[in-house]
Write an enzyme that holds these catalytic residues in place. Sequence first.
Site, PDB file in Angstrom:
ATOM      1  CB  SER A  75      -8.540   2.575   5.422  1.00  0.00           C
ATOM      2  OG  SER A  75      -9.012   4.037   5.441  1.00  0.00           O
ATOM      3  CE  LYS A 104      -3.868   2.016   2.409  1.00  0.00           C
ATOM      4  NZ  LYS A 104      -4.930   1.819   3.556  1.00  0.00           N
ATOM      5  CB  SER A 112      -7.211   4.858   2.521  1.00  0.00           C
ATOM      6  OG  SER A 112      -6.740   3.918   3.511  1.00  0.00           O
TER       7      SER A 112
END
Length: 470
Positions: free
Chosen positions: A176, A77, A152
């Site tokens: 997220s 990520k 996210s």
Amino acid sequence: MTDLTALDATALSALLAAGKTSAVELMTATLDRIDAVNPKINAIVSLRDRATLLAEAAAADAAPRKGWLHGLPVAVKDLQAVAGIRSTWGSPLFADFVPEADALLPAKLRAAGAILIGKTNTPEFGLGSHSFNPVHGATGSPYDPSRTAGGSSGGAASALAARLVAVADGSDMMGSLRNPAAFCNVYGFRPSYGLVPSDPVGDTFLHQLSTDGPMARTVEDLARLLETLAGYDPRLPHSLPPEPYAEGLDSAPAGLRIGWLGDWGGAWAMEPGILELCEDALKVFERLGCAVEPVAPPFPAEKLWQSWTTLRSWAVAARLGLHHADPKRRARLKPEAIWEIERGLALSAMEVHRASVIRSEWFVKLAELFTRYDALVLPTAQVWPFPKGWRYPEQIAGQPMDSYHRWMEAVVPVSLVGLPALAAPAGFGASGLPMGFQLFGPRGADRRILQLGQAYHRATEWPQKRPPAM
């Protein structure tokens, strides 16, 4: 011939260990798949060049196995610093930043044998449950690339669903990794706060809202990746000792009690069809022998929201206030970041204290609830995957949203007190878009929640329903 990219990480690890495939073969198949599919969804960014990755795969084939991820391609990520790979946090402030050293999480992935191929897309500084930013653009769901993959950890979830990677790391402050799991028909696991350590940099006592965690297409892969990421760290005051999460995963759930919280007694706006889909999914647990019953709202929703928005803005201001203090850097922040920072900077110490008192009261109430229930369930999101061109949903079923994140209020009860939560697929709505639910338990019950999730996965295998367009 087996499509290697269709296999889960546990199966790939076994094939590599047995010499039935090679890291070079797997890397070739992965990069071919990324070349064919990633342009449609924009899940993986900052991809390293093919020749270098194939050379690293060949070196992995020639080396002793480091761990269960040995030779597996993994994208990290883009909120993590990874040595030698452009790491941007989705911000133009870091658009060309290439770290010299790994953060703790990617270092653990490398130590387990993973080959780090690039990054997965995320919103700017991880703010907002829609993965778009001015550096890399927006990420779409493989089930409809015109729709958001969430955020996210949207890039991670989209890459998993599209078979670009077998496992992925996510992080979760306000859903997220749970929201993207729902929007992309995969699993995400938010562990008990402190189970997955972060880099011991800056304050490590006060802010307990965000944690890293695993994402995958099977619960077994989740459990194995959690074993890789978790670990007691004496440098961190809230650190927890891990357990062997993949061991004894197939445990009969018969007799367990599950409480369904729904839309919190109507406190949260929900798009049509979401509650009904989640309720259908809960029938799977009933067929497995669990007792499922509705639970009346156990705490005022508005108090939870007041506490959450105070503590969140305080945390964001502490993390990003340095950029806001410099007018030139501030001009390059997105409006939502500026709004959060300025809210946080305006808070008094006593406002933060009162917010934490509410959080404490909620934790006490949960302790009482968990004497009656082994797990509680909420919908993972309040809206279906929305058009990728939106910044965020401005209304739900005609009800205006008063902030860029109000539409994700359903994740707050878990995030506020750091509980373990499995984001599991619930199936598909009338439009063919996926949705999911959150299964959560008391602090430290991570293994029990994963065992419940494993029984559900064995009965449903929703992530194995591949996106038709992919």
